[in-house]
Design an enzyme around this catalytic site. Sequence first.
Site, PDB file in Angstrom:
ATOM      1  N   MET A 140       3.770  71.816   5.869  1.00  0.00           N
ATOM      2  CA  MET A 140       4.117  73.320   5.374  1.00  0.00           C
ATOM      3  C   MET A 140       3.679  74.053   5.121  1.00  0.00           C
ATOM      4  O   MET A 140       3.636  74.541   3.349  1.00  0.00           O
ATOM      5  CB  MET A 140       6.320  73.181   4.928  1.00  0.00           C
ATOM      6  CG  MET A 140       6.768  72.468   6.296  1.00  0.00           C
ATOM      7  SD  MET A 140       8.438  71.868   5.879  1.00  0.00           S
ATOM      8  CE  MET A 140       7.906  69.885   5.130  1.00  0.00           C
ATOM      9  N   HIS A 154       3.863  66.092   7.375  1.00  0.00           N
ATOM     10  CA  HIS A 154       4.597  67.062   8.177  1.00  0.00           C
ATOM     11  C   HIS A 154       3.584  68.297   6.831  1.00  0.00           C
ATOM     12  O   HIS A 154       4.274  68.801   5.945  1.00  0.00           O
ATOM     13  CB  HIS A 154       6.016  67.163   7.686  1.00  0.00           C
ATOM     14  CG  HIS A 154       6.519  68.002   8.326  1.00  0.00           C
ATOM     15  ND1 HIS A 154       7.452  68.591   8.395  1.00  0.00           N
ATOM     16  CD2 HIS A 154       5.716  69.528   8.849  1.00  0.00           C
ATOM     17  CE1 HIS A 154       8.234  70.130   9.042  1.00  0.00           C
ATOM     18  NE2 HIS A 154       7.018  69.983   9.166  1.00  0.00           N
ATOM     19  N   ASP A 212       6.691  65.389   3.756  1.00  0.00           N
ATOM     20  CA  ASP A 212       6.882  66.376   3.709  1.00  0.00           C
ATOM     21  C   ASP A 212       6.053  66.919   2.594  1.00  0.00           C
ATOM     22  O   ASP A 212       6.448  67.692   1.112  1.00  0.00           O
ATOM     23  CB  ASP A 212       8.238  66.766   3.463  1.00  0.00           C
ATOM     24  CG  ASP A 212       8.843  66.397   4.883  1.00  0.00           C
ATOM     25  OD1 ASP A 212       8.342  66.953   5.349  1.00  0.00           O
ATOM     26  OD2 ASP A 212      10.431  65.849   5.035  1.00  0.00           O
TER      27      ASP A 212
END
Length: 224
Positions: free
Chosen positions: A67, A65, A34
């Site tokens: 973000m 991922h 993340d």
Amino acid sequence: MLRIAPSILAADAARLGEQLAEAERAGVDWFHLDVMDGAFVPNLTFGPATVAACRRVSSATLDVHLMVRDPAAWIDPFADAGADLLTVHAEVDPHLHRTLTRIRERGLRAGLAVNPLTPLAIVREALPWLDLILIMSVNPGFGGQSWIEGSEDRLRAVRGWRDAHRPEALIEVDGGVNRSTAGRAAAAGADVLVAGTAVFGGEGSIAENLEALRDAALHGARQD
Ligand code: DX5
Ligand code: ZN
């Protein structure tokens, strides 16, 4: 095949290599990484150097991922770091076709993530360019949040489109996956369950936590 992708967000950063190895010994072949930029989401995590560190010690699929507000700017650094899969958020990028195409041109698999209330029409539109569809079941930014009710309906909707039009793409769900929600997520059509707290912060060892999650997921899983 149903798969659990542990999110290293909940791992002990000081013992990351050991924790990856422990998860791999328990059968894990994907890790979810993340990346948060403190702008798209109100939290800051790590960048390509950590992905490269994971790559040095693991041959598992590294599922990154992003973000971040400007995902296109980060394709090359994360590709160079050894990511296998790069997922970008639909909410931040007005040039998704270009970004998804570039990810694939770099030889990586491309994913599209949608926040809990982002219209799913964008997923349907983007299907031909996707290797992975990421349905957020919490608001991105932090681990340890609760599964948002209704996420199953969103999984069912994309499962229908995926099965009909893009069977090679995987459906991943991220946020609040634990022993009580894993079965519902699997039953609603997810192929990849991301789990941070339930794997690295759960009651037992990493192997025990994975086993409990797998059991819960398989109880709920679709039979097709
Ligand atoms: C949230 C992250 C998740 C998070 C999941 O923004 O995308 O991957 O680590 O954590 P848990 O499993 O604790 O909800
Ligand atoms: Zn995530």
